[in-house]
Design an enzyme around this catalytic site. Structure first.
Site, PDB file in Angstrom:
ATOM      1  CD  GLU A  60      -4.046   2.743  -2.446  1.00 15.40           C
ATOM      2  OE1 GLU A  60      -4.743   2.507  -1.437  1.00 15.40           O
ATOM      3  OE2 GLU A  60      -3.980   1.978  -3.412  1.00 15.40           O
ATOM      4  CG  HIS A  66      -1.382   0.140  -9.956  1.00 14.31           C
ATOM      5  ND1 HIS A  66      -2.477   0.922 -10.182  1.00 14.31           N
ATOM      6  CD2 HIS A  66      -0.870   0.561  -8.799  1.00 14.31           C
ATOM      7  CE1 HIS A  66      -2.617   1.792  -9.209  1.00 14.31           C
ATOM      8  NE2 HIS A  66      -1.653   1.596  -8.354  1.00 14.31           N
ATOM      9  CB  CYS A 114      -6.451  -1.478 -11.956  1.00 11.03           C
ATOM     10  SG  CYS A 114      -4.994  -1.257 -10.914  1.00 11.03           S
TER      11      CYS A 114
END
Length: 146
Positions: A60, A66, A114
């Site tokens: 994706e 991030h 994350c």
């Protein structure tokens, strides 16, 4: 909350271990725990993802960035146009609109922290043409699971 202790290895107090996107078929063997969220007032969320043996996250991209820090095992990641080996405590920056996918080895889990902003856009999956373009690179073609 100022502290969230581990109640067992890679499982923290006060949060559920949830199957991640199991219903959409884009992930394989991935769980998620939210470690911080809006209640901490920081505008960011820290999550722990664990990819089971031979599992992978979705291929994706999205506008928000991030930061990923592996803390369990090792794995590999596609970030933009590179397949990267990842070891514990590496730091990986995923830029805005970069294709990305994380994979565990066939025999062991791969876990990572994350960090993302709370107010983020939804991921975009590749179109057939974009997927074909990514697969023009033999290393990426051998890596991705879509």
């Amino acid at each position: 909350m100022t502290r969230r202790a581990q109640r067992e290895p890679f499982v923290w107090e006060g949060g559920e271990v949830l199957a991640y996107k199991e219903q959409d078929g884009t992930h394989r063997a991935v769980t998620r725990q939210v470690l911080t969220d809006a209640t901490q007032g920081q505008g960011t969320s820290l999550r722990y993802f664990e990819v089971g043996p031979d599992g992978h996250t979705t291929l994706e991209r999205h506008e928000h960035t991030h930061v990923v820090i592996p803390i369990r095992g090792h794995g590999r990641a596609l970030v933009a146009d590179r397949v990267l080996p990842l070891a514990q405590h590496d730091v990986v920056f995923v830029p805005s609109w970069a294709w990305h996918q994380f994979r565990a080895p066939v025999d062991k889990p791969f876990g990572f922290l994350c960090a993302v902003i709370l107010d983020r856009d939804r991921p975009v999956l590749p179109t057939p043409d974009q997927l074909a373009d990514l697969r023009r690179n033999p290393e990426i073609a051998a890596f991705i699971r879509a």
